[in-house]
Design a protein around this motif. Sequence first.
Motif, short mmCIF file in Angstrom:
data_model
loop_
_atom_site.label_atom_id
_atom_site.label_comp_id
_atom_site.label_asym_id
_atom_site.label_seq_id
_atom_site.Cartn_x
_atom_site.Cartn_y
_atom_site.Cartn_z
N TRP A 147 -7.49 4.96 -8.08
CA TRP A 147 -6.84 3.98 -7.22
C TRP A 147 -7.88 3.12 -6.53
N ARG B 80 -3.42 5.27 3.59
CA ARG B 80 -1.98 5.32 3.87
C ARG B 80 -1.17 5.51 2.58
N TYR B 81 -1.58 4.85 1.52
CA TYR B 81 -0.89 5.02 0.25
C TYR B 81 -1.08 6.45 -0.26
N VAL C 183 -2.32 -1.96 -4.18
CA VAL C 183 -2.99 -0.76 -4.69
C VAL C 183 -2.84 -0.77 -6.20
N ASP D 189 1.39 -0.52 -6.12
CA ASP D 189 2.07 -0.94 -4.90
C ASP D 189 1.63 -2.37 -4.60
N ARG E 121 1.13 8.86 1.57
CA ARG E 121 2.52 8.74 1.11
C ARG E 121 2.74 9.46 -0.21
N GLU E 122 1.70 9.46 -1.04
CA GLU E 122 1.80 10.08 -2.36
C GLU E 122 1.42 11.56 -2.35
N GLY F 20 2.98 -1.71 3.34
CA GLY F 20 1.60 -2.08 3.01
C GLY F 20 0.73 -2.30 4.23
N ARG G 202 -5.56 0.77 3.88
CA ARG G 202 -4.52 0.54 2.86
C ARG G 202 -4.46 1.72 1.90
#
Length: 395
Positions: free
Chosen positions: A290, A169-170, A372, A384, A173-174, A394, A166
């Motif tokens: 995070w 992957r976040y 997140v 998120d 993306r960021e 997600g 999780r």
Amino acid sequence: MFAVLPFARKVLTRLIALFALVWVAACEPVGMGGMAGGSGQSIDPGAPVAVALLVPHGSSESGEAALARDIEAAAKMAVADLSGVQIDLRVYGTAGQPGQAQQAALNAVSDGAKIIIGPLHAESANAVALAVAPSNVNVLAFSNNPTIAGGNLFVLGQTFENTADRLVRYAAREGKDRIVTVYSNNLAGQLGQQAIAKAAANAGAQIVGEVGYDFSQDGVVDAVPRVTETANSTSAEAIFLTANSAGALPLFAQMLPENGLSPEMTQYIGLARWDTPAQTLELPGVQGGWFALPDRGKAQRFKARFAQRTGNEPHPIAGLGYDGIAAVGALIKTGKRDALSRSGLTQSAGFQGVDGVFRLRPDGTNQRGLAVGTVRDGRVVILDPAPQGFGGAGF
């Protein structure tokens, strides 16, 4: 240099007692659980279905009596919440010992149990699954240790792989996809490190450095300059820490920023929960970091209902007792005689638990919907939200 340590030691002392049991399920692995079967017992959906709950009643370990009590209470809450389904819940004590857990499981099967929920420890879960596999009984253990999963043994506890996937992957993306992993040289740390590496490979992120450390105060102190040097030399965009609040997190969260690794410049990420207990939010290094957490609304509703019913707040993993019953109840409600088979347990739609959506995987592990979050001024802010179902954002 050691002038920075008293505050961290003070926070650490406050947290150890609260977190002593949170990772109790991540015991030393014993091997793959159960046998190759797991097709499951046939049931009569129109009659009460016998379900065995194995909890550590009678354990000599401090705190396990309360944990056993809370798991049992959560499971009974779930039974009461079921509509149109009859579960004959039978509770068996294991004393937290593999031998007693195995005998309890055999007794449960002799008593007619169609599925077993529990036990707690990985070694006990492995022993139980092996014992009941010839009887074609599936086991939903409270462990979070993926190394025991497989065959007729499924783990309900939130796994490192689920959390790492999780968060990575976040991060990708960021635009934070150059990662340095910081992990302890023990079983939990190594499992965490492996989970992060696997998640990075799946998400297209890059592990640009890894720093292991001895699980001690001196080990953390010695690791701090190595982490800083590795991050700077690799142009890392994120530091992924496996440490939790009962371990090295308080020291790292204070010493890394003071050693020049600014959280404003390099993204801190945590494999553990950073919002429990509340004192963790005081740590300087977690500000802006995070971490993953369950659906807060659902989790709070469960805590409130549990407290109203029992008079005390639930243990952090007590909700797994509710989740196990909720999953079994949902499957029985389908009206299928093979509802508790491997194919039923691993249905892709999953189940609704106290912390949100989850599902069991064919390899015996699980996947849970996680949010997140970050820490701002000592408070949790959701970046998120947790997904409400599978197949969307997600996952």
